[in-house]
Motif scaffolding. Structure first.
Motif, PDB file in Angstrom:
ATOM      1  N   SER A 147       0.844  -1.185   0.000  1.00  0.00           N
ATOM      2  CA  SER A 147       0.000   0.000   0.000  1.00  0.00           C
ATOM      3  C   SER A 147       0.878   1.233   0.000  1.00  0.00           C
ATOM      4  CB  SER A 147      -0.881  -0.023   1.256  1.00  0.00           C
ATOM      5  OG  SER A 147      -1.118   1.287   1.697  1.00  0.00           O
ATOM      6  N   ARG A 148       0.428   2.249  -0.715  1.00  0.00           N
ATOM      7  CA  ARG A 148       1.310   3.395  -0.926  1.00  0.00           C
ATOM      8  C   ARG A 148       1.682   4.115   0.362  1.00  0.00           C
ATOM      9  NH1 ARG A 148      -3.540   6.378  -4.077  1.00  0.00           N
ATOM     10  NH2 ARG A 148      -4.695   7.083  -2.253  1.00  0.00           N
ATOM     11  N   MET A 149       0.921   3.867   1.404  1.00  0.00           N
ATOM     12  CA  MET A 149       1.237   4.555   2.649  1.00  0.00           C
ATOM     13  C   MET A 149       2.178   3.753   3.546  1.00  0.00           C
ATOM     14  SD  MET A 149      -0.152   7.349   2.319  1.00  0.00           S
ATOM     15  CE  MET A 149       0.139   8.041   3.950  1.00  0.00           C
ATOM     16  N   LEU A 150       2.344   2.475   3.260  1.00  0.00           N
ATOM     17  CA  LEU A 150       3.020   1.636   4.248  1.00  0.00           C
ATOM     18  C   LEU A 150       4.420   1.178   3.886  1.00  0.00           C
ATOM     19  CD1 LEU A 150       0.149  -0.636   5.553  1.00  0.00           C
ATOM     20  CD2 LEU A 150       1.159   1.386   6.605  1.00  0.00           C
ATOM     21  N   GLY A 151       4.790   1.343   2.621  1.00  0.00           N
ATOM     22  CA  GLY A 151       6.065   0.803   2.152  1.00  0.00           C
ATOM     23  C   GLY A 151       7.239   1.190   3.027  1.00  0.00           C
ATOM     24  N   ASP A 152       7.287   2.439   3.430  1.00  0.00           N
ATOM     25  CA  ASP A 152       8.451   2.883   4.207  1.00  0.00           C
ATOM     26  C   ASP A 152       8.490   2.236   5.583  1.00  0.00           C
ATOM     27  OD1 ASP A 152       6.217   4.358   4.977  1.00  0.00           O
ATOM     28  OD2 ASP A 152       7.381   6.150   5.442  1.00  0.00           O
ATOM     29  N   GLN A 153       7.303   2.041   6.174  1.00  0.00           N
ATOM     30  CA  GLN A 153       7.281   1.418   7.504  1.00  0.00           C
ATOM     31  C   GLN A 153       7.659  -0.059   7.436  1.00  0.00           C
ATOM     32  OE1 GLN A 153       4.324   4.450   9.698  1.00  0.00           O
ATOM     33  NE2 GLN A 153       3.601   2.336   9.550  1.00  0.00           N
ATOM     34  N   LEU A 154       7.194  -0.704   6.360  1.00  0.00           N
ATOM     35  CA  LEU A 154       7.535  -2.114   6.210  1.00  0.00           C
ATOM     36  C   LEU A 154       9.038  -2.271   5.967  1.00  0.00           C
ATOM     37  CD1 LEU A 154       4.461  -3.218   4.053  1.00  0.00           C
ATOM     38  CD2 LEU A 154       4.861  -3.611   6.496  1.00  0.00           C
ATOM     39  N   ALA A 155       9.587  -1.364   5.170  1.00  0.00           N
ATOM     40  CA  ALA A 155      11.025  -1.422   4.895  1.00  0.00           C
ATOM     41  C   ALA A 155      11.842  -1.155   6.166  1.00  0.00           C
ATOM     42  CB  ALA A 155      11.394  -0.419   3.805  1.00  0.00           C
ATOM     43  N   LEU A 156      11.393  -0.182   6.941  1.00  0.00           N
ATOM     44  CA  LEU A 156      12.068   0.119   8.211  1.00  0.00           C
ATOM     45  C   LEU A 156      12.075  -1.106   9.117  1.00  0.00           C
ATOM     46  CD1 LEU A 156      10.850   3.506   9.780  1.00  0.00           C
ATOM     47  CD2 LEU A 156      13.205   2.757   9.455  1.00  0.00           C
ATOM     48  N   ALA A 157      10.897  -1.695   9.265  1.00  0.00           N
ATOM     49  CA  ALA A 157      10.767  -2.848  10.154  1.00  0.00           C
ATOM     50  C   ALA A 157      11.621  -4.005   9.641  1.00  0.00           C
ATOM     51  CB  ALA A 157       9.306  -3.272  10.256  1.00  0.00           C
ATOM     52  N   TRP A 158      11.623  -4.185   8.333  1.00  0.00           N
ATOM     53  CA  TRP A 158      12.406  -5.278   7.747  1.00  0.00           C
ATOM     54  C   TRP A 158      13.881  -5.108   8.073  1.00  0.00           C
ATOM     55  CZ3 TRP A 158      16.196  -6.938   4.508  1.00  0.00           C
ATOM     56  CH2 TRP A 158      16.085  -8.247   4.011  1.00  0.00           C
ATOM     57  N   LEU A 159      14.368  -3.890   7.876  1.00  0.00           N
ATOM     58  CA  LEU A 159      15.786  -3.610   8.126  1.00  0.00           C
ATOM     59  C   LEU A 159      16.128  -3.844   9.596  1.00  0.00           C
ATOM     60  CD1 LEU A 159      18.587  -2.516   7.399  1.00  0.00           C
ATOM     61  CD2 LEU A 159      17.691  -0.208   7.690  1.00  0.00           C
ATOM     62  N   VAL A 160      15.301  -3.285  10.470  1.00  0.00           N
ATOM     63  CA  VAL A 160      15.604  -3.393  11.895  1.00  0.00           C
ATOM     64  C   VAL A 160      15.519  -4.842  12.361  1.00  0.00           C
ATOM     65  CG1 VAL A 160      14.716  -2.809  14.182  1.00  0.00           C
ATOM     66  CG2 VAL A 160      15.019  -1.013  12.466  1.00  0.00           C
ATOM     67  N   LYS A 161      14.476  -5.527  11.903  1.00  0.00           N
ATOM     68  CA  LYS A 161      14.312  -6.915  12.347  1.00  0.00           C
ATOM     69  C   LYS A 161      15.414  -7.808  11.802  1.00  0.00           C
ATOM     70  CE  LYS A 161       9.403  -7.336  13.358  1.00  0.00           C
ATOM     71  NZ  LYS A 161       8.100  -7.723  12.754  1.00  0.00           N
ATOM     72  N   SER A 162      15.969  -7.463  10.659  1.00  0.00           N
ATOM     73  CA  SER A 162      17.032  -8.308  10.118  1.00  0.00           C
ATOM     74  C   SER A 162      18.263  -8.233  11.032  1.00  0.00           C
ATOM     75  CB  SER A 162      17.370  -7.902   8.677  1.00  0.00           C
ATOM     76  OG  SER A 162      18.029  -6.657   8.669  1.00  0.00           O
ATOM     77  N   HIS A 163      18.333  -7.205  11.850  1.00  0.00           N
ATOM     78  CA  HIS A 163      19.433  -7.119  12.812  1.00  0.00           C
ATOM     79  C   HIS A 163      18.990  -7.494  14.218  1.00  0.00           C
ATOM     80  CE1 HIS A 163      22.474  -5.101  10.260  1.00  0.00           C
ATOM     81  NE2 HIS A 163      21.408  -4.667   9.631  1.00  0.00           N
ATOM     82  N   LEU A 164      17.711  -7.376  14.452  1.00  0.00           N
ATOM     83  CA  LEU A 164      17.200  -7.514  15.819  1.00  0.00           C
ATOM     84  C   LEU A 164      16.418  -8.800  16.022  1.00  0.00           C
ATOM     85  CD1 LEU A 164      15.485  -4.177  16.954  1.00  0.00           C
ATOM     86  CD2 LEU A 164      17.207  -5.445  18.215  1.00  0.00           C
TER      87      LEU A 164
END
Ligand SMILES: *[C@@H]1O[C@H](CO)[C@@H](O)[C@H](O)[C@H]1NC(C)=O
Ligand SMILES: *[C@@H]1O[C@H](CO)[C@@H](O)[C@H](O)[C@H]1NC(C)=O
Ligand SMILES: *[C@@H]1O[C@H](CO)[C@@H](O)[C@H](O)[C@H]1NC(C)=O
Ligand SMILES: *[C@@H]1O[C@H](CO)[C@@H](O)[C@H](O)[C@H]1NC(C)=O
Ligand SMILES: *[C@@H]1O[C@H](CO)[C@@H](O)[C@H](O)[C@H]1NC(C)=O
Length: 390
Positions: A280-297
């Motif tokens: 969804s056009r509103m969520l891409g950045d949040q999903l990407a943020l979470a993906w990046l952080v979770k890949s380390h966390l």
């Protein structure tokens, strides 16, 4: 004077307000039944301020209000605990408005008009009013800070207020690319700042990138002072799929801080483009943020379940995680759990159709010198269930 008509409407609500806390103390345990007692209108969205009971009654760490009077002392002046913190903080938001033909159809226009207080707004004016509210709250809570509005060079608006500048950045600002563009604009801005720093402009300016539908209600300079190690700060909540909100990103204004924040955001951008373009056009950045952080966390995702500040190294960037409950608090609106407003909330986020409440809150705060920020927080708390028309 300004918000007279709004206040008249509010006064009509008063008898209900004083009656409700009494009535609902019995029902608190059955939150659903108490939600249903809120007044409804046909579309279920209100075009005027509606107050219900204040959630969180009796909880010692939640704001307690009697009517619109706070019982807890919060947000006193000079209470930030930061002596002589002299480093400047700048708030940045991406905002665009285009001068398209507003006058398409007379019918469309009339249904599009809304009234807040004594002011009548069309869609464009509404966006401008939200931007002005954003600026007003910052200038009350952090009068020494600057505000920078990142925008499309083709965008058509102007703001004449001191300490506010408009900073055009070339890009693709169409609706479905806006969240992508926003990260690009942040990166572009940080790049210009790095250049300035390398040319020897060595004053420290910290940056806080936010959505424009937020009210800053306390001094945020303290995060840079109290947590001297972070490069970049994010707000988190206990939400499995979207633990991070992209509406608040703080960056330490040292070369190191900016450099690390820039590479972190570049990584978010790459993940967004490679994995979430279809989201969804509103969520891409949040999903990407979470993906990046979770890949380390990955092992510590449970840290998001507790409302406690923590610091974590994410690929060389020192990231401070701030609880949304204080730094990005959103009234729940409609159904869902509502445990009241934490004491010392610092940022209120008027997501989605809560923007009328943002303007009403400003009008209330500005209606009299005797109305303080905590009185206004009582109003927001009591209105937290109401769904508004914009
Ligand atoms: C907030 O005020 C209420 C009512 O006066 C009081 O019972 C409560 O202890 C206060 N909370 C704090 C943290 O001071
Ligand atoms: C708050 O800070 C201002 C400016 O630094 C100062 O003039 C004022 O006396 C302070 N007030 C209190 C209550 O400490
Ligand atoms: C759009 O531009 C026209 C002419 O330049 C101006 O008269 C009008 O006020 C503008 N509208 C908005 C909403 O800025
Ligand atoms: C923006 O609006 C102003 C006046 O509202 C007008 O003078 C100017 O030409 C407009 N610019 C664009 C790019 O439409
Ligand atoms: C606050 O209220 C005053 C008095 O009604 C008004 O003149 C002023 O424009 C308002 N300020 C803002 C920023 O809305």
């Amino acid at each position: 004077m300004k918000s007279c008509s709004g206040w008249r409407r509010f006064l009509i609500c008063l008898p209900i307000i004083f009656f409700l806390p009494f009535m609902f103390s019995v029902l608190e345990l059955h939150e659903n039944s108490y939600i249903e007692k809120l007044p409804k209108n046909h579309g279920n969205k209100f075009n005027h301020l509606v107050l219900g009971p204040a959630a969180g009654q009796g909880l010692h760490d939640r704001l307690q209000c009697q009517g619109l009077k706070p019982l807890n002392k919060t947000h006193l002046p000079n209470m930030s605990g930061v002596p002589d913190f002299k480093e400047t903080v700048s708030f940045l938001t991406v905002f665009t408005i285009y001068n398209t033909s507003v006058s398409a159809h007379v019918e469309d226009r009339s249904t599009d008009m809304v009234t807040v207080g004594n002011a009548l707004y069309n869609k464009i004016e509404r966006s401008m009013a939200v931007l002005n509210g954003f600026i007003n709250f910052i200038q009350v809570s952090m009068p020494q800070s600057n505000i920078i509005i990142l925008t499309d060079p083709a965008s058509n608006f102007s703001i004449h207020k001191k300490r506010v500048t408009v900073f055009p950045i070339q890009g693709e600002y169409s609706r479905d690319r806006l969240m992508l563009q926003r990260i690009k604009s942040y990166i572009a801005f940080l790049t210009t700042r790095l250049e300035e720093l390398s040319q020897g402009k060595d004053e420290i300016h910290h940056y806080i990138f936010t959505d424009s539908d937020i009210a800053v209600v306390d001094d945020l300079g303290h995060i840079f002072y109290n947590y001297p190690k972070f490069h970049l700060a994010l707000t988190f909540r206990n939400n499995k799929n979207q633990p991070l909100n992209s509406g608040f990103i703080a960056v330490r204004g040292t070369s190191d801080g900016i450099l690390r924040a820039k590479s972190f955001l570049q990584e978010v951008l790459d993940i967004y483009k490679s994995k979430f373009m279809k989201a969804s056009r509103m969520l891409g950045d949040q999903l990407a943020l979470a993906w990046l952080v979770k890949s380390h966390l990955s092992f510590e995702a449970k840290r998001f379940t507790k409302s406690q500040v923590f610091l974590e190294d994410i690929g060389g960037t020192s990231v401070l995680f701030l609880p949304c409950s204080l730094y990005n608090w959103t009234p729940p609106e409609g159904a869902g759990q509502f445990h009241g407003m934490p004491l010392d909330v610092k940022v209120v986020h008027f997501k989605g159709s809560r923007k009328r409440l943002m303007l009403e809150s400003w009008n209330f705060y500005n209606s009299s010198a005797s109305v303080g920020i905590s009185d206004m927080l009582c109003l927001i708390l009591m209105s937290g269930r109401t769904k508004y028309d914009f």
